[in-house]
Design a protein around this motif. Structure first.
Motif, PDB file in Angstrom:
ATOM      1  N   LYS A  47      74.290  19.961  27.509  1.00  0.00           N
ATOM      2  CA  LYS A  47      74.319  20.221  26.065  1.00  0.00           C
ATOM      3  C   LYS A  47      73.136  19.550  25.373  1.00  0.00           C
ATOM      4  N   GLY A  48      72.817  18.327  25.790  1.00  0.00           N
ATOM      5  CA  GLY A  48      71.698  17.611  25.181  1.00  0.00           C
ATOM      6  C   GLY A  48      70.368  18.304  25.420  1.00  0.00           C
ATOM      7  N   VAL A  49      70.162  18.788  26.639  1.00  0.00           N
ATOM      8  CA  VAL A  49      68.919  19.504  26.950  1.00  0.00           C
ATOM      9  C   VAL A  49      68.846  20.806  26.152  1.00  0.00           C
ATOM     10  N   SER A  50      69.939  21.563  26.120  1.00  0.00           N
ATOM     11  CA  SER A  50      69.927  22.847  25.412  1.00  0.00           C
ATOM     12  C   SER A  50      69.795  22.669  23.906  1.00  0.00           C
ATOM     13  N   ALA A  51      70.124  21.475  23.395  1.00  0.00           N
ATOM     14  CA  ALA A  51      69.977  21.193  21.966  1.00  0.00           C
ATOM     15  C   ALA A  51      68.567  20.772  21.595  1.00  0.00           C
ATOM     16  N   GLY A  52      67.675  20.721  22.563  1.00  0.00           N
ATOM     17  CA  GLY A  52      66.278  20.405  22.272  1.00  0.00           C
ATOM     18  C   GLY A  52      65.945  18.933  22.251  1.00  0.00           C
ATOM     19  N   LEU A  53      66.773  18.102  22.880  1.00  0.00           N
ATOM     20  CA  LEU A  53      66.514  16.665  22.857  1.00  0.00           C
ATOM     21  C   LEU A  53      65.362  16.251  23.775  1.00  0.00           C
ATOM     22  N   THR A  54      64.815  17.195  24.513  1.00  0.00           N
ATOM     23  CA  THR A  54      63.598  16.928  25.285  1.00  0.00           C
ATOM     24  C   THR A  54      62.461  17.847  24.847  1.00  0.00           C
TER      25      THR A  54
END
Length: 544
Positions: free
Chosen positions: A98-105
């Motif tokens: 979820k964090g990756v898909s939310a653009g946190l990288t």
């Protein structure tokens, strides 16, 4: 079966099924202030979607399960082959995905990317802070890789991808990749120039063989790592892939996982390099300058992470006391409890406002903003992370005995709260870095003074604080012993300037009265009673 007297009354309902982003007025206002109008609506919608996800009962349960089921090291398979893998609970992978898909990288080169990511990071930290470590490392690796254009061209698209692929295979075969970091060695700690890990050049251009030990390696199941090692030309930065291009596993021996106070869902390891293949990043002997961009970005994430923990602690305290009754009324309406809550809310607002301002400086990218970051990031990292732990403890106390029980979630916040003050350089390292910037980079101080000077004349206490600060800065000889105090004052003055310019008058007034003029005690809940404290508490309420 329940006894006849077992009737549950006067208990607050769980704080679930709400928009973590929209419920945070300070964060919403900061995003509206810093995002350009052409991406504002998109950004707000995106963040609200993540906020609803973060506030859902299901995702909060994932956070609990990831914390309660920490990673486990498997050094060998059933046949005795060395595999050096770390197993995580499924909830960890769901959160990380979820964090990756939310653009946190994916902040770099995206319109308003750093402000949007900063707000998202602050929201996502409130679910479970452990999974934010690999997200932070991956995001922060980009500026380090950009010191080597060829490596950046190869790896940056993988790092900024919004696809999470947990498979242990060559990064070139994956739609997205995560990065870890290994700088610290047992004999040197923050003094990375004392590192002894050796790098021997190989026949292939830019390739080396590493031999040595890393005392702390973050996110050991990542696809690649940035590490420091001693090459013939001096301390150098290297990229160590977990799996080589031909599918074989690189020599990456995980000796043990650290048994940490908090951050239990995240794996931190001791690793051994023994003939480990690595690719040089930048020039030999320029390791510190190559990796400094990564360090600066992760230090800002420390500020954001602490701001997120503060916000969640305050939200839980205000929520609980808004339902709990004692001595003839709601706790939130009692003058002394209101003082405590207002003080906590004030600290949280100052941290969030400062963190988003620094993220906006990254988006701007101009020379003046870069100079401001050079002094403001280590100062903010020093002070905001130091304030997190006492705030979390005080917020837990607002729940009484309930706050000491694991089911409340408050003990997890308390255990997590000291982490960011230690990670990426403890307090003394940050304070000394502030001094280094003051002594060696005049543009950094000029940028800082221009920033705080924007509020000059708006509050006499702020004007006095700036004047006193200038007096202190006039003599930097023999200043090391008071470097912490100087970093504290730099941060408080900057926070005051931002609140005077952007926060409601009652917030700025209370901050200047309590943080600059000393008209308050040394613990939370000692604000001057003449101030408008009710509005601060109302502003902090996490209204579902």
């Amino acid at each position: 079966m329940a006894g006849t007297t077992h009737t549950v009354t006067n208990q607050a309902p769980p704080l679930v099924q709400y928009d973590v982003f929209r419920a945070d007025r300070v964060l919403v206002e900061a995003v509206e202030r810093h995002l350009d109008p052409d991406v504002l609506d998109e950004g707000l919608s995106e963040l609200s979607g993540l906020g609803l996800t973060a506030g859902s009962a299901q995702v909060q349960e994932w956070g609990v399960l990831a914390n309660e089921n920490p990673p486990a090291l498997r050094t060998h398979d059933r046949y005795g082959h060395r595999i050096d893998e770390v197993d995580f609970h499924p909830s960890w992978h769901r959160l990380l995905g979820k964090g990756v898909s939310a653009g946190l990288t994916a902040a770099w080169d995206r319109p308003g990317g750093h402000v949007r990511r900063a707000a998202a990071f602050l929201v996502w930290t409130q679910v479970e802070a452990g999974n934010c470590c690999p997200l932070s490392m991956t995001h922060a690796a980009v500026p380090a890789l950009r010191t080597d254009p060829a490596l950046a061209a190869e790896w940056e698209p993988r790092l900024t991808s919004m696809v999470y692929d947990r498979a242990l295979r060559p990064a070139g075969q994956k739609p997205g990749a995560l990065f870890g970091m290994g700088m610290t060695e047992k004999q040197g700690g923050s003094d990375v120039r004392a590192n002894t890990t050796a790098a021997r050049p190989l026949a292939e251009d830019g390739a080396y063989e590493l031999t040595g030990h890393k005392w702390f390696c973050s996110a050991p199941m990542s696809d690649a790592f940035l590490v420091l090692a001693q090459a013939p030309g001096g301390l150098t930065c290297f990229l160590v892939p977990r799996v080589l291009g031909d599918g074989t596993r690189n020599v990456f021996l995980i000796q043990r996982l650290k048994d940490k106070l908090g951050n239990r869902s995240n794996a931190s390891a001791e690793v051994e390099f023994a003939g480990t293949w690595a690719r040089r990043v930048g020039e030999e002997g320029r390791g510190v300058s190559a990796i400094i961009g990564m360090v600066a970005a992760t230090r800002l994430d420390c500020v954001l992470g602490s701001a997120g923990l503060m916000r969640q602690a305050v939200a839980q305290a205000v929520h609980h006391t808004s339902y709990r009754e004692a001595f003839g009324g709601k706790l939130v309406d009692k003058p002394l409890m209101r003082n405590v809550l207002a003080d906590l809310a004030l600290e949280s607002e100052a941290a969030t406002t400062l963190a988003l301002r620094l993220a906006a400086a990254y988006d701007d990218g101009g020379e003046g903003e870069r100079a401001l970051l050079r002094i403001a990031v280590p100062a903010a990292k020093y002070w905001v992370t130091k304030r997190c732990a006492p705030l979390a403890v005080e917020a837990a106390e607002c729940l009484g005995g309930n706050g000491y029980v694991e089911e409340s979630g408050m003990p997890r916040l308390v255990r997590e709260s000291p982490l960011n003050s230690v990670w990426e350089g403890a307090g003394n390292v940050q304070a000394l870095d502030v001094l280094r910037a003051l002594r060696r980079e005049p543009a950094a101080l000029d940028a800082y003074l221009r920033e705080v000077g924007r509020a000059r004349g708006a509050d006499h206490r702020l004007d006095a604080a700036i004047k006193n600060l200038l007096t202190d800065l006039a003599d930097l000889d023999a200043v090391e012993g008071r470097a912490r105090r100087l970093a504290e004052r730099l941060t408080l003055t900057l926070q005051a300037s931002l609140l005077v310019r952007h926060a409601p008058p009652e917030v700025a007034d209370t901050f200047c009265a309590s943080r600059l003029s000393g008209d308050a005690g040394t613990t939370f809940g000692t604000l001057p009673h003449t101030l408008n404290l009710k509005s601060l508490v109302t502003r902090a309420h996490p209204t579902p």
